[in-house]
Design a protein around this motif. Sequence first.
Motif, PDB file in Angstrom:
ATOM      1  N   VAL A  77      -9.128   0.108 -20.849  1.00  0.00           N
ATOM      2  CA  VAL A  77      -9.153  -1.203 -20.202  1.00  0.00           C
ATOM      3  C   VAL A  77      -8.146  -1.250 -19.050  1.00  0.00           C
ATOM      4  O   VAL A  77      -8.455  -1.747 -17.958  1.00  0.00           O
ATOM      5  N   ILE A  78      -6.956  -0.730 -19.278  1.00  0.00           N
ATOM      6  CA  ILE A  78      -5.940  -0.709 -18.225  1.00  0.00           C
ATOM      7  C   ILE A  78      -6.388   0.198 -17.080  1.00  0.00           C
ATOM      8  O   ILE A  78      -6.255  -0.150 -15.900  1.00  0.00           O
ATOM      9  N   GLN A  79      -6.932   1.343 -17.412  1.00  0.00           N
ATOM     10  CA  GLN A  79      -7.383   2.303 -16.400  1.00  0.00           C
ATOM     11  C   GLN A  79      -8.460   1.703 -15.494  1.00  0.00           C
ATOM     12  O   GLN A  79      -8.535   2.016 -14.306  1.00  0.00           O
ATOM     13  N   HIS A  80      -9.286   0.804 -16.046  1.00  0.00           N
ATOM     14  CA  HIS A  80     -10.365   0.191 -15.275  1.00  0.00           C
ATOM     15  C   HIS A  80      -9.914  -1.062 -14.533  1.00  0.00           C
ATOM     16  O   HIS A  80     -10.750  -1.785 -13.971  1.00  0.00           O
ATOM     17  N   SER A  81      -8.628  -1.315 -14.535  1.00  0.00           N
ATOM     18  CA  SER A  81      -8.107  -2.497 -13.852  1.00  0.00           C
ATOM     19  C   SER A  81      -7.522  -2.115 -12.496  1.00  0.00           C
ATOM     20  O   SER A  81      -7.846  -1.074 -11.933  1.00  0.00           O
ATOM     21  N   HIS A  82      -6.649  -2.973 -11.958  1.00  0.00           N
ATOM     22  CA  HIS A  82      -6.112  -2.790 -10.614  1.00  0.00           C
ATOM     23  C   HIS A  82      -4.662  -2.297 -10.659  1.00  0.00           C
ATOM     24  O   HIS A  82      -4.030  -2.275 -11.703  1.00  0.00           O
ATOM     25  N   LEU A  83      -4.136  -1.935  -9.494  1.00  0.00           N
ATOM     26  CA  LEU A  83      -2.805  -1.347  -9.391  1.00  0.00           C
ATOM     27  C   LEU A  83      -1.732  -2.215 -10.044  1.00  0.00           C
ATOM     28  O   LEU A  83      -0.867  -1.697 -10.764  1.00  0.00           O
ATOM     29  N   SER A  84      -1.759  -3.510  -9.806  1.00  0.00           N
ATOM     30  CA  SER A  84      -0.732  -4.383 -10.377  1.00  0.00           C
ATOM     31  C   SER A  84      -0.734  -4.323 -11.904  1.00  0.00           C
ATOM     32  O   SER A  84       0.323  -4.331 -12.540  1.00  0.00           O
ATOM     33  N   THR A  85      -1.928  -4.242 -12.485  1.00  0.00           N
ATOM     34  CA  THR A  85      -2.045  -4.128 -13.947  1.00  0.00           C
ATOM     35  C   THR A  85      -1.574  -2.758 -14.408  1.00  0.00           C
ATOM     36  O   THR A  85      -0.900  -2.631 -15.441  1.00  0.00           O
TER      37      THR A  85
END
Length: 311
Positions: free
Chosen positions: A211-219
């Motif tokens: 889930v984190i990997q599929h998110s954005h840089l800030s996440t």
Amino acid sequence: MKFGCVAIWLFASAPVHTQTASELHKKADDYYKRKEYLNCAEMNIMATKLDSNNSAHYYSAACCFALAGERLKAYASLDRAFSLSRRKERTFDWLKADADLVSLRKDTIWATKIMEWEGIVLSSIPVEYRPYRDTLLFVLERDQNERTPENIRRIDSLLKTYRLKDSAFVDSVAYKVDNENLVFLERIIAKIGWPTKQMVGDVASSVAFLVIQHSHLSTHEKYLPLIKKAVESGGARKSELALLIDRIRMEKGQKQLYGSQLRRNMKGELQFYEIEDEARVNERRTEMGLPSIEEYAKIFNIIYKPVNAKN
């Protein structure tokens, strides 16, 4: 062998200890490709006599017995493979989906065995964390459904029909599920912290990383310290941390450390994003539990030439 058997070989077993056992397994694979399934099974059983603690031989034998219609022998081999597997949760997930075992799913024994194996998996997960595991497995289902080949083809078709740019479409439609999955995960983190392997099991913990990997840089940057801490305590995989570090560095315009990130060149061919101190990349990959960059390149049909190789 087919996907399921190969996957179990990668995820659930130790390497073959003797050349003879390795040769037998290769012969079994040849029989499998020729659809001589009983011979395939027998070769794998012979390999177990020489390498008795390797779950891969038993699992492969089970696949071949199932394809040959020898259901009881298939179940016996699966039981042995499951008991020997060091990563039972992943073995359980693979056997549920393995196309080679489809004939077993048609009888009542299968349902009983699934309950038995799942009970073994759940016994290692504390009761208070099981609801969080269920939520993460639900998130995994949503993620996989979003990325099915059929869905990808549908997205490509819509892009062509409406002449939309890829990034605009992805941001507005394709990443909708990813953003919703992040909400599920952040609710879990707010209650229990990072969901480690000890809390929710190996598979569910990896879903959190996904889930984190599929998110954005800030996440990515927000949760990097939590994932580092989980890795240090043995609650998450080093390989996942390596992928996240590389992703962050790439997004910030820096060279990657572990060679996990790819991009397409002007010809549309896959190639590695720039790697820092590339001559030592395999040393760093080994430290993080990753295969050599040469092996990794083969997965994507990339011919990798080491930087210190002579022309």
